[in-house]
Design an enzyme around this catalytic site. Sequence first.
Site, mmCIF file in Angstrom:
data_model
loop_
_atom_site.group_PDB
_atom_site.id
_atom_site.type_symbol
_atom_site.label_atom_id
_atom_site.label_comp_id
_atom_site.label_asym_id
_atom_site.label_seq_id
_atom_site.Cartn_x
_atom_site.Cartn_y
_atom_site.Cartn_z
ATOM 1 N N HIS A 119 30.351 40.315 39.183
ATOM 2 C CA HIS A 119 31.643 39.672 38.960
ATOM 3 C C HIS A 119 32.030 39.643 37.485
ATOM 4 O O HIS A 119 31.187 39.520 36.598
ATOM 5 C CB HIS A 119 31.621 38.248 39.509
ATOM 6 C CG HIS A 119 30.547 37.375 38.902
ATOM 7 N ND1 HIS A 119 30.715 36.679 37.741
ATOM 8 C CD2 HIS A 119 29.285 37.117 39.304
ATOM 9 C CE1 HIS A 119 29.623 36.006 37.449
ATOM 10 N NE2 HIS A 119 28.717 36.264 38.394
ATOM 11 N N ASP A 120 33.315 39.803 37.242
ATOM 12 C CA ASP A 120 33.916 39.689 35.904
ATOM 13 C C ASP A 120 33.475 40.777 34.938
ATOM 14 O O ASP A 120 33.672 40.647 33.725
ATOM 15 C CB ASP A 120 33.631 38.312 35.292
ATOM 16 C CG ASP A 120 34.159 37.177 36.139
ATOM 17 O OD1 ASP A 120 35.384 37.040 36.255
ATOM 18 O OD2 ASP A 120 33.337 36.426 36.709
ATOM 19 N N GLY A 137 26.770 39.708 36.196
ATOM 20 C CA GLY A 137 28.122 39.254 35.929
ATOM 21 C C GLY A 137 28.457 39.268 34.448
ATOM 22 O O GLY A 137 27.584 39.181 33.587
#
Length: 255
Positions: A119-120, A137
Amino acid sequence: MIHPTALVDPAARLADDVEVGPFSIIGPDVTIGAGSVIGPHVVVKGPTSLGERTRIFQFASVGEDCQDKKYAGEPTRLVMGDDNVVREGATIHRGTVQDRSETTIGSRNLFMAYVHVGHDCVIGNDCILANQVTLAGHVTVGDHAILGGLAAVHQFCHFGDHAMAGGGSIITKDTPAYIMINGNPAEARGLNLVGLKRRGFSREAVSALTTAYKMVYRQGLTTEQALVEMRSRFDLPEIEHFAASIERSTRGITR
């Protein structure tokens, strides 16, 4: 162009010529650009935007909810540019509201089999992530970067433009632009000379970067001293980019 066994949500927005293979699932809030081919047994979940000529192979999962325990179902995004290739079994997750709310991927990247993008993450253009590379992440990967098979990158690390990691590298610190790293834990091994030459860097730039690398890694200078020295000696954009990639490090650079 959509196989009868595929499930495409009516709210998904697919260009007229997009191909969707057998047993694939395309959810709502998904946009897929022209010329794209989604293979069999693929899951694309939204909100996700895939650019033109995207190609996704079987069993990949793109745009799924992230694995961060703080994630509580917020409508975060995955945005990918054009001409990306996602090979078998790869997983690319959306962002979190605690960061940018978006995982962002540029264009012309190759994600080989079983790659994981957490994520991100922010990934630039023209990168190669070989088989089973894992990005935690919040990882940032620059343009023209190459990560060898089974390399793993710790959360919040930056991996610079034109840098290369050998297979199996465990990367826990930031990697400056242009360098080559390898090992567990990863250590700097020199400039990515082959990559620089293949991409048309001038002899002057390669020579200057070689000297600048030695200032940082071989001459016993502090990082601050090395940055001052290289900037005073060379007035080249490549040197400034190398220096800036070191200065923006928050985790310390790979030594």
